[in-house]
Scaffold this active site. Sequence first.
Site, mmCIF file in Angstrom:
data_model
loop_
_atom_site.group_PDB
_atom_site.id
_atom_site.type_symbol
_atom_site.label_atom_id
_atom_site.label_comp_id
_atom_site.label_asym_id
_atom_site.label_seq_id
_atom_site.Cartn_x
_atom_site.Cartn_y
_atom_site.Cartn_z
ATOM 1 N N LYS A 178 25.680 43.335 26.419
ATOM 2 C CA LYS A 178 24.894 42.651 27.448
ATOM 3 C C LYS A 178 25.640 42.656 28.779
ATOM 4 O O LYS A 178 26.783 42.187 28.862
ATOM 5 C CB LYS A 178 24.626 41.201 27.047
HETATM 6 O O1 G3P Z 1 19.764 35.162 24.869
HETATM 7 C C1 G3P Z 1 19.811 34.281 25.906
HETATM 8 C C2 G3P Z 1 18.565 33.521 26.199
HETATM 9 O O2 G3P Z 1 17.709 33.506 25.158
HETATM 10 C C3 G3P Z 1 18.875 32.182 26.819
HETATM 11 O O3 G3P Z 1 18.064 31.158 26.436
HETATM 12 O O4 G3P Z 1 17.496 28.811 26.169
HETATM 13 O O5 G3P Z 1 19.610 29.425 27.375
HETATM 14 O O6 G3P Z 1 17.402 29.825 28.433
HETATM 15 P P1 G3P Z 1 18.151 29.722 27.147
#
Ligand code: G3P
Length: 287
Positions: A113
């Site tokens: 990533k």
């Molecule tokens: O993989 C990262 C992404 O899914 C982040 O999610 O919940 O931190 O916005 P969130």
Amino acid sequence: MKPKNLQTKIFLDSGNPDETKKVIELLGFLDGQTTNPTLVSKNPEIAVRLKKGEKSTESELLTEYKNIVDEISRLIPDGSVSIEVYADDKTKAEEMLQQGKTMFSWIPNAHIKFPTTREGLAAVEQAIKKGMRINMTLCFTQEQAAAVYAATRGCQKGDVFVSPFIGRLDDQGDNGMDLIANIMKMYKVGDGHVELLTASVRKLDHLLYALQLGSDIITASFQVLKEWGEGGMPLPGDDFIYDSGNLKPILYKDIDLAKKWQEIAFSHELIDKGIEQFSRDWNKLKQ
Ligand code: G3P
């Protein structure tokens, strides 16, 4: 078992291999897993040490990250495991590339990533020449998705993911799912080499609508996958209508995919906020 008519790959968004095991038990399959610095900081063993105020050196921390993804990789050897490079607002492309190279050697099924920033895209342009598989993260705009497409032209399907963060757009009042629909529409005229990975999924309806739209991949938390699994892994029927409530629509833009990525301008406050949060969560684990 994976429902026969389900084309979309289902990933778990977690830094905890115990959740990987539980999801495999519950669903009977798992196509991959995504991790990031925030999720690593929530890994139970790391979180306990953090609570006690214990810190690690950079090298110890990387070894711990390696051990976590190694365990996940063994649980889903035929899947994909995303590992995220460290980047703050000063990290240069070359530094990301070096980190990515090391991380890519950790396990056989890694996607690395990189942030969808100018430095991240410059890193990726080099990374793909070295045969690395990548997952471009922190995507909040259609322009970023176009830039990912352009920067990775010539790659094989399966080697490049782009991860729009829909929940974070919802959080600030924009309809994140519109971004998924818009990128899908834009990519329709392309060669299909970039797979769309719906990320930052906060609720079952996000998952169901992403399935209805035909997202290539969806990554979701343990809680969302548990709810989906316990509900019998429903797929959206023709009558499924996503209710975006009061969220503001994100309008489609005509963007020429033939452009060079350097010619595609983009900015979004959530990109900077995301970089800041990931670097903060990583740095708080360090001595
Ligand atoms: O993989 C990262 C992404 O899914 C982040 O999610 O919940 O931190 O916005 P969130």
